[in-house]
Each structure stands twice: as structure tokens, then as C-alpha cells.
Design a protein around this motif. Structure first.
Motif, PDB file in Angstrom:
ATOM      1  N   GLU A 291       0.729  -1.088   0.031  1.00 16.65           N
ATOM      2  CA  GLU A 291       0.012   0.159  -0.013  1.00 16.65           C
ATOM      3  C   GLU A 291       0.635   1.288  -0.149  1.00 16.65           C
ATOM      4  O   GLU A 291       0.445   2.216  -0.673  1.00 16.65           O
ATOM      5  CB  GLU A 291      -0.968  -0.094   1.161  1.00 16.65           C
ATOM      6  CG  GLU A 291      -2.064  -1.008   0.920  1.00 16.65           C
ATOM      7  CD  GLU A 291      -2.811  -0.726  -0.547  1.00 16.65           C
ATOM      8  OE1 GLU A 291      -3.066   0.505  -0.892  1.00 16.65           O
ATOM      9  OE2 GLU A 291      -3.340  -1.591  -0.706  1.00 16.65           O
ATOM     10  N   ILE A 292       2.052   1.351   0.655  1.00 20.20           N
ATOM     11  CA  ILE A 292       2.941   2.431   0.594  1.00 20.20           C
ATOM     12  C   ILE A 292       3.357   2.421  -0.898  1.00 20.20           C
ATOM     13  O   ILE A 292       3.184   3.756  -1.317  1.00 20.20           O
ATOM     14  CB  ILE A 292       4.157   2.103   1.443  1.00 20.20           C
ATOM     15  CG1 ILE A 292       3.540   2.412   2.919  1.00 20.20           C
ATOM     16  CG2 ILE A 292       5.149   3.386   1.140  1.00 20.20           C
ATOM     17  CD1 ILE A 292       4.508   2.207   4.275  1.00 20.20           C
ATOM     18  N   ASP A 293       3.782   1.613  -1.315  1.00 25.54           N
ATOM     19  CA  ASP A 293       4.167   1.671  -2.781  1.00 25.54           C
ATOM     20  C   ASP A 293       3.013   2.088  -3.833  1.00 25.54           C
ATOM     21  O   ASP A 293       3.316   2.771  -4.656  1.00 25.54           O
ATOM     22  CB  ASP A 293       4.713   0.076  -3.237  1.00 25.54           C
ATOM     23  CG  ASP A 293       6.142  -0.107  -2.867  1.00 25.54           C
ATOM     24  OD1 ASP A 293       6.826   0.651  -2.261  1.00 25.54           O
ATOM     25  OD2 ASP A 293       6.395  -1.151  -2.839  1.00 25.54           O
ATOM     26  N   ARG A 294       1.873   1.406  -3.579  1.00 22.12           N
ATOM     27  CA  ARG A 294       0.677   1.973  -4.442  1.00 22.12           C
ATOM     28  C   ARG A 294       0.591   3.663  -4.376  1.00 22.12           C
ATOM     29  O   ARG A 294       0.292   4.112  -5.346  1.00 22.12           O
ATOM     30  CB  ARG A 294      -0.607   1.197  -3.884  1.00 22.12           C
ATOM     31  CG  ARG A 294      -0.421  -0.277  -4.381  1.00 22.12           C
ATOM     32  CD  ARG A 294      -1.729  -0.781  -4.073  1.00 22.12           C
ATOM     33  NE  ARG A 294      -2.698  -0.683  -5.244  1.00 22.12           N
ATOM     34  CZ  ARG A 294      -4.111  -0.107  -5.109  1.00 22.12           C
ATOM     35  NH1 ARG A 294      -4.375  -0.028  -3.968  1.00 22.12           N
ATOM     36  NH2 ARG A 294      -4.789   0.140  -6.107  1.00 22.12           N
ATOM     37  N   ARG A 295       0.403   3.949  -3.178  1.00 21.05           N
ATOM     38  CA  ARG A 295       0.338   5.496  -2.917  1.00 21.05           C
ATOM     39  C   ARG A 295       1.440   6.434  -3.324  1.00 21.05           C
ATOM     40  O   ARG A 295       1.098   7.320  -4.024  1.00 21.05           O
ATOM     41  CB  ARG A 295      -0.010   5.651  -1.408  1.00 21.05           C
ATOM     42  CG  ARG A 295      -0.323   7.196  -1.140  1.00 21.05           C
ATOM     43  CD  ARG A 295      -0.895   7.228   0.399  1.00 21.05           C
ATOM     44  NE  ARG A 295      -1.847   6.718   0.464  1.00 21.05           N
ATOM     45  CZ  ARG A 295      -3.431   7.261   0.163  1.00 21.05           C
ATOM     46  NH1 ARG A 295      -3.297   8.438  -0.307  1.00 21.05           N
ATOM     47  NH2 ARG A 295      -4.299   6.489   0.314  1.00 21.05           N
TER      48      ARG A 295
ATOM     49  N   LEU B 270      -6.892  -1.708   6.429  1.00 20.21           N
ATOM     50  CA  LEU B 270      -5.933  -1.094   7.318  1.00 20.21           C
ATOM     51  C   LEU B 270      -4.704  -0.398   6.575  1.00 20.21           C
ATOM     52  O   LEU B 270      -4.404   0.712   6.740  1.00 20.21           O
ATOM     53  CB  LEU B 270      -5.749  -1.923   8.309  1.00 20.21           C
ATOM     54  CG  LEU B 270      -6.807  -2.341   9.393  1.00 20.21           C
ATOM     55  CD1 LEU B 270      -6.423  -3.479  10.299  1.00 20.21           C
ATOM     56  CD2 LEU B 270      -7.239  -1.225  10.246  1.00 20.21           C
ATOM     57  N   ALA B 271      -3.989  -1.346   5.654  1.00 19.29           N
ATOM     58  CA  ALA B 271      -2.810  -0.862   5.271  1.00 19.29           C
ATOM     59  C   ALA B 271      -3.100   0.440   4.277  1.00 19.29           C
ATOM     60  O   ALA B 271      -2.176   1.282   4.401  1.00 19.29           O
ATOM     61  CB  ALA B 271      -2.151  -2.020   4.596  1.00 19.29           C
ATOM     62  N   ARG B 272      -4.231   0.476   3.538  1.00 17.84           N
ATOM     63  CA  ARG B 272      -4.328   1.316   2.747  1.00 17.84           C
ATOM     64  C   ARG B 272      -4.653   2.706   3.568  1.00 17.84           C
ATOM     65  O   ARG B 272      -4.374   3.913   3.324  1.00 17.84           O
ATOM     66  CB  ARG B 272      -5.722   0.921   1.690  1.00 17.84           C
ATOM     67  CG  ARG B 272      -5.894   2.119   0.702  1.00 17.84           C
ATOM     68  CD  ARG B 272      -6.894   1.678  -0.377  1.00 17.84           C
ATOM     69  NE  ARG B 272      -6.406   0.490  -1.102  1.00 17.84           N
ATOM     70  CZ  ARG B 272      -6.842  -0.274  -1.923  1.00 17.84           C
ATOM     71  NH1 ARG B 272      -8.358  -0.163  -1.718  1.00 17.84           N
ATOM     72  NH2 ARG B 272      -6.424  -1.280  -2.254  1.00 17.84           N
ATOM     73  N   ASN B 273      -5.601   2.649   4.437  1.00 17.65           N
ATOM     74  CA  ASN B 273      -5.873   3.731   5.354  1.00 17.65           C
ATOM     75  C   ASN B 273      -4.519   4.327   6.076  1.00 17.65           C
ATOM     76  O   ASN B 273      -4.368   5.601   5.936  1.00 17.65           O
ATOM     77  CB  ASN B 273      -6.837   3.447   6.345  1.00 17.65           C
ATOM     78  CG  ASN B 273      -8.557   3.199   5.919  1.00 17.65           C
ATOM     79  OD1 ASN B 273      -8.776   3.053   4.720  1.00 17.65           O
ATOM     80  ND2 ASN B 273      -9.100   2.589   6.631  1.00 17.65           N
ATOM     81  N   MET B 274      -3.579   3.313   6.285  1.00 16.23           N
ATOM     82  CA  MET B 274      -2.440   3.554   7.263  1.00 16.23           C
ATOM     83  C   MET B 274      -1.402   4.582   6.125  1.00 16.23           C
ATOM     84  O   MET B 274      -0.889   5.392   6.623  1.00 16.23           O
ATOM     85  CB  MET B 274      -1.534   2.562   7.677  1.00 16.23           C
ATOM     86  CG  MET B 274      -0.674   3.024   8.517  1.00 16.23           C
ATOM     87  SD  MET B 274      -0.862   4.329   9.929  1.00 16.23           S
ATOM     88  CE  MET B 274      -1.568   3.208  10.917  1.00 16.23           C
TER      89      MET B 274
END
Length: 181
Positions: A70-74, A157-161
Motif C-alpha cells: 500500500e505504501i508503494d501503491r500510494r 488497514l494498510a491502505r488507510n495507514m
């Protein structure tokens, strides 16, 4: 008979409402201005992670994989002139088990400590910052344990974080060559 129909109608409305309240996908949103930001390394660890009861189980590997993805996606979509590294330690989590609708609706939560580093010269410029996130409004009445698998809860949760991390980084926009707010 009417009571049974009312219950089914309420459950249908609640489940329909859940679909509309899912975590937003950063790839479908207009990107926020990140100035000179370009993601170098994504470093995620879960060495000291604690499971917060009541919770479904998640492996350290699953926690790290979800948060890294999710960090990589964002952040991989930013191509600024300066490279930064995001380092995250997952401190704790709870993946809500099934509960009793409205009466007992356990919530999913994730707690992390985040740091920001520059790549060249390699130095920590922000953090440590402890951040907490929940799944969101879609779990208000039913609790996500009834409608989502543990993997789906973890992905949310990972996306929200990752969104919380971005908001934290942008609290000081001058870090990335942007004007102060």
C-alpha cells in the motif's frame, strides 16, 4: 413475518451501505502535490508487533507485505527530483473477529511508527511519529469481522495507514519544497 422482513431489509441496507464506504483507492484519486518527493525505499518491519485482542491472527510476513504494497501503491506514482525513504515499524494490530451486529462489533486497528529519510545524504528528517488507523465507517454497525476476511481487513488497514502517512508527511509541506500552509 413483518419483523423477519424488516430484519432482512435492514441487513440488506446495511450491507449495501458497506459497499459504498470502502477505503478509497489512491490510484483512483487525484494525487496530492508532493513537491520534489520520489519514493526510494519502502522499509517495513514487524519485529515487535503486538496483537491487540480480540483479534484474528496475521503473520508478520502478511503484515509487512500488506503495508509495503500500500505504501508503494500510494507513493510510487510521484516522480519528484529528490529521493526519500519511508520506514515503518508495525507496532500493533487487531483484525476484528465476527461479532454480534450492532451489539458487539469489534473494530480493526493498526498502529505504526513512521520515519522519513532522505536518500542522499542518508539522514532521518522526520519521525518517529506514531500513527493509528481504523478500518472506517463501513464497519460501524456490523463490524468487518462479519463481512470481510482477515486478508481484506488487513488490506483496508494498510491502505488507510498509507493515507495517514501521507497526511503526516504533508503536515510540513516545506520538507518537499512546497510552500508552508
Amino acid at each position: 413475518m413483518t419483523t423477519d422482513l424488516s430484519r432482512r431489509a435492514f441487513a440488506g441496507l446495511a450491507l449495501g451501505g458497506l459497499a459504498g464506504c470502502a477505503a478509497s483507492d489512491p490510484l483512483t484519486e487525484a494525487p496530492r502535490d508532493m513537491g520534489d518527493f520520489r519514493l526510494g525505499l519502502t522499509i517495513v518491519v514487524a519485529d515487535k508487533v503486538k496483537k491487540i485482542p480480540p483479534s484474528r491472527d496475521a503473520t508478520k510476513e502478511a503484515l509487512i507485505a500488506a503495508m509495503t504494497a500500500e505504501i508503494d501503491r500510494r507513493f510510487r506514482r510521484y516522480d519528484g527530483a529528490r529521493e526519500y525513504h519511508i520506514a515503518v515499524a508495525i507496532d500493533g494490530y487487531a483484525l476484528a473477529p465476527p461479532g454480534i451486529p450492532i451489539v458487539l462489533t469489534p473494530k480493526s486497528i493498526m498502529v505504526v511508527t513512521a520515519n522519513l529519510w532522505t536518500a542522499d545524504p542518508q539522514e532521518k528528517i522526520r519521525g518517529p511519529e506514531q500513527l493509528t488507523t481504523f478500518e472506517g465507517a463501513d464497519t460501524l454497525l456490523l463490524g468487518s469481522g462479519l463481512v470481510k476476511s482477515a486478508d481484506e481487513q488487513l488490506a483496508t488497514l494498510a491502505r488507510n495507514m498509507s493515507g495517514k502517512i501521507q497526511a503526516w508527511l504533508l503536515r510540513e509541506p516545506e520538507t518537499f519544497g512546497l510552500p508552508p500552509r
